[in-house]
Design an enzyme around this catalytic site. Structure first.
Site, PDB file in Angstrom:
ATOM      1  N   TYR A 144       0.872  -1.178   0.000  1.00  0.00           N
ATOM      2  CA  TYR A 144       0.000   0.000   0.000  1.00  0.00           C
ATOM      3  C   TYR A 144       0.905   1.222   0.000  1.00  0.00           C
ATOM      4  O   TYR A 144       1.585   1.512   0.986  1.00  0.00           O
ATOM      5  CB  TYR A 144      -0.911   0.035   1.232  1.00  0.00           C
ATOM      6  CG  TYR A 144      -1.936  -1.085   1.329  1.00  0.00           C
ATOM      7  CD1 TYR A 144      -2.327  -1.827   0.203  1.00  0.00           C
ATOM      8  CD2 TYR A 144      -2.544  -1.378   2.546  1.00  0.00           C
ATOM      9  CE1 TYR A 144      -3.271  -2.837   0.314  1.00  0.00           C
ATOM     10  CE2 TYR A 144      -3.502  -2.386   2.645  1.00  0.00           C
ATOM     11  CZ  TYR A 144      -3.858  -3.114   1.524  1.00  0.00           C
ATOM     12  OH  TYR A 144      -4.807  -4.112   1.633  1.00  0.00           O
TER      13      TYR A 144
ATOM     14  N   PHE B 281     -13.451  -4.870   1.997  1.00  0.00           N
ATOM     15  CA  PHE B 281     -14.551  -4.098   1.410  1.00  0.00           C
ATOM     16  C   PHE B 281     -15.843  -4.250   2.228  1.00  0.00           C
ATOM     17  O   PHE B 281     -16.941  -4.452   1.664  1.00  0.00           O
ATOM     18  CB  PHE B 281     -14.822  -4.492  -0.046  1.00  0.00           C
ATOM     19  CG  PHE B 281     -13.711  -4.179  -1.009  1.00  0.00           C
ATOM     20  CD1 PHE B 281     -12.767  -3.195  -0.743  1.00  0.00           C
ATOM     21  CD2 PHE B 281     -13.602  -4.867  -2.221  1.00  0.00           C
ATOM     22  CE1 PHE B 281     -11.746  -2.910  -1.646  1.00  0.00           C
ATOM     23  CE2 PHE B 281     -12.598  -4.587  -3.134  1.00  0.00           C
ATOM     24  CZ  PHE B 281     -11.663  -3.602  -2.845  1.00  0.00           C
ATOM     25  N   PRO B 282     -15.791  -4.152   3.568  1.00  0.00           N
ATOM     26  CA  PRO B 282     -17.026  -4.307   4.364  1.00  0.00           C
ATOM     27  C   PRO B 282     -18.072  -3.243   4.039  1.00  0.00           C
ATOM     28  O   PRO B 282     -19.259  -3.462   4.237  1.00  0.00           O
ATOM     29  CB  PRO B 282     -16.534  -4.171   5.812  1.00  0.00           C
ATOM     30  CG  PRO B 282     -15.262  -3.381   5.716  1.00  0.00           C
ATOM     31  CD  PRO B 282     -14.633  -3.806   4.425  1.00  0.00           C
ATOM     32  N   LEU B 283     -17.591  -2.083   3.525  1.00  0.00           N
ATOM     33  CA  LEU B 283     -18.519  -0.991   3.174  1.00  0.00           C
ATOM     34  C   LEU B 283     -18.643  -0.845   1.659  1.00  0.00           C
ATOM     35  O   LEU B 283     -19.178   0.137   1.168  1.00  0.00           O
ATOM     36  CB  LEU B 283     -18.015   0.334   3.772  1.00  0.00           C
ATOM     37  CG  LEU B 283     -17.797   0.329   5.290  1.00  0.00           C
ATOM     38  CD1 LEU B 283     -17.204   1.646   5.759  1.00  0.00           C
ATOM     39  CD2 LEU B 283     -19.114   0.050   6.010  1.00  0.00           C
ATOM     40  N   GLY B 284     -18.097  -1.815   0.932  1.00  0.00           N
ATOM     41  CA  GLY B 284     -18.175  -1.761  -0.524  1.00  0.00           C
ATOM     42  C   GLY B 284     -16.858  -1.375  -1.178  1.00  0.00           C
ATOM     43  O   GLY B 284     -16.743  -1.404  -2.395  1.00  0.00           O
ATOM     44  N   GLY B 285     -15.870  -0.956  -0.386  1.00  0.00           N
ATOM     45  CA  GLY B 285     -14.543  -0.642  -0.937  1.00  0.00           C
ATOM     46  C   GLY B 285     -14.523   0.671  -1.667  1.00  0.00           C
ATOM     47  O   GLY B 285     -15.001   1.686  -1.145  1.00  0.00           O
ATOM     48  N   PHE B 286     -14.012   0.640  -2.915  1.00  0.00           N
ATOM     49  CA  PHE B 286     -13.828   1.897  -3.654  1.00  0.00           C
ATOM     50  C   PHE B 286     -15.156   2.519  -4.077  1.00  0.00           C
ATOM     51  O   PHE B 286     -15.232   3.697  -4.373  1.00  0.00           O
ATOM     52  CB  PHE B 286     -12.918   1.670  -4.863  1.00  0.00           C
ATOM     53  CG  PHE B 286     -11.518   1.289  -4.465  1.00  0.00           C
ATOM     54  CD1 PHE B 286     -10.672   2.223  -3.882  1.00  0.00           C
ATOM     55  CD2 PHE B 286     -11.049  -0.005  -4.637  1.00  0.00           C
ATOM     56  CE1 PHE B 286      -9.392   1.879  -3.485  1.00  0.00           C
ATOM     57  CE2 PHE B 286      -9.776  -0.371  -4.243  1.00  0.00           C
ATOM     58  CZ  PHE B 286      -8.943   0.583  -3.669  1.00  0.00           C
TER      59      PHE B 286
ATOM     60  N   LEU C 183     -21.323   0.734  -0.727  1.00  0.00           N
ATOM     61  CA  LEU C 183     -22.448  -0.191  -0.912  1.00  0.00           C
ATOM     62  C   LEU C 183     -23.677   0.552  -1.402  1.00  0.00           C
ATOM     63  O   LEU C 183     -24.061   1.564  -0.808  1.00  0.00           O
ATOM     64  CB  LEU C 183     -22.814  -0.848   0.421  1.00  0.00           C
ATOM     65  CG  LEU C 183     -21.893  -1.932   0.978  1.00  0.00           C
ATOM     66  CD1 LEU C 183     -22.406  -2.389   2.342  1.00  0.00           C
ATOM     67  CD2 LEU C 183     -21.808  -3.100   0.014  1.00  0.00           C
TER      68      LEU C 183
END
Ligand SMILES: NC(=O)c1ccc[n+]([C@@H]2O[C@H](COP(=O)([O-])OP(=O)(O)OC[C@H]3O[C@@H](n4cnc5c(N)ncnc54)[C@H](OP(=O)(O)O)[C@@H]3O)[C@@H](O)[C@H]2O)c1
Length: 293
Positions: free
Chosen positions: A63, A214-219, A222
């Site tokens: 990263y 990606f628990p919130l949808g990532g890039f 959601l």
């Protein structure tokens, strides 16, 4: 909803961590490449996370590359005794920011040493083999024997305390376990993307942590009208409800939502306090699934 639980903690290797941790990927520059626009804000998020009780941080030396680990070191070294820093190996970065597979034994050994150096550690607490087969978000079959044996050897040498896998199929998990014990699996999973449902349950039975990336949808956040409406109705943000659903989904789920903003960090950590009935969360999960079909 499987092996549900209101527990606030779960074991990760030989330590116990809060179920909401922090994913550091978003601290690097755009495209997870280069330095952040505001390094002081990045340091403040890391220090804020620890001050709020986070003791599980997910990172990788690719990263930035190196940037995220350098920020973690600058913000937090010497590290609190209870902090578990989980890193991963298996990729490197091209000069243009491209993601380059780095899965040969020599690459993995270099990856471990890069992490030791940039985090200023003698031993890495948990190292995930980031499997490269598949699309990047969805794993695909392929033997990982040589790669995982390389990491197990580094563990025997004392450079790694515990091993894990990322972007792995259920059979790759089994193959790894025939070589050395694993303490966590980090795969793509959230309220909308649930291909790993059976694996979550299998790992729960074995008391192995499942860590959704990606628990919130990532890039891209959601997208669900049901989620937005339900969150509004319960006085929560959609992201908080998405995290609360994951916490209730199975007791072995550890969260590492990523953010570069202290307001979002606090909002996400507050999801641990949400007390919605499991049956209600289960219904919301099913309705979101129906909507996604
Ligand atoms: N193993 C792998 O292959 C892999 C792949 C991807 C990620 N990961 C790990 O998983 C961690 C989590 O994934 P991720 O960070 O990519 O995705 P994520 O946690 O699903 O979502 C992060 C995104 O959501 C935004 N966000 C965070 N909290 C928010 C909130 N309360 N309200 C609105 N937006 C919010 C963030 O923007 P702001 O900065 O504006 O808050 C960021 O753009 C990463 O940090 C990384 O450590 C691993």
């Amino acid at each position: 909803m499987g092996n549900t639980s209101n527990a606030r903690t779960y074991k990760l290797g030989d330590k116990t961590v809060a179920r909401i941790g922090y994913g550091a990927m978003q601290l690097a520059g755009p495209g997870v490449f280069g330095a952040p626009k505001d390094p002081d804000a990045a340091l403040a998020v890391l220090r804020g996370a620890i001050a709020a009780g986070v003791n599980h941080i997910d990172t990788a030396d690719f990263y930035g590359p190196h940037i995220t680990n350098q920020l973690i070191r600058e913000a937090l070294y010497p590290y609190p005794d209870d902090l578990v820093i989980v890193t991963k190996v298996g990729a490197s970065r091209g000069e243009d920011g491209s993601w380059v597979p780095a899965q040969a034994p020599a690459d993995l050994i270099r990856g471990v040493h890069d992490n030791l150096r940039s985090l200023q550690l003698d031993v890495l607490e948990v190292v995930n083999l980031r499997v490269i087969e598949g699309t990047g978000r969805t794993p695909a079959e392929g033997s990982i024997e040589e790669r995982f044996t390389t990491l197990a050897e580094l563990q025997r040498q004392g450079l790694i305390r515990h091993l894990g896998l990322s972007n792995a199929t259920a059979s790759q998990v089994k193959e790894a376990q025939s070589i050395a014990p694993i303490v966590c699996v980090q795969n793509h999973y959230n309220l909308v993307h649930r291909a790993d449902d059976p694996l979550v349950d299998t790992l729960a039975e074995q008391e192995i942590a499942y860590v959704p990336f990606f628990p919130l949808g990532g890039f891209s956040r959601l997208q669900s009208e049901v989620l937005d409406a339900e969150a509004h109705q319960h006085g929560l943000s959609p992201m908080q409800l998405a995290l609360a659903w994951l916490l209730a989904r199975s007791s072995n789920i550890l969260l590492i939502p990523g953010t570069s903003r202290i307001e979002h960090l606090n909002e996400n950590l507050a999801a641990a306090e949400i007390n919605l009935a499991t049956s209600m969360l289960s219904r919301i999960g099913q309705t979101v699934q129906k909507e996604a079909r």
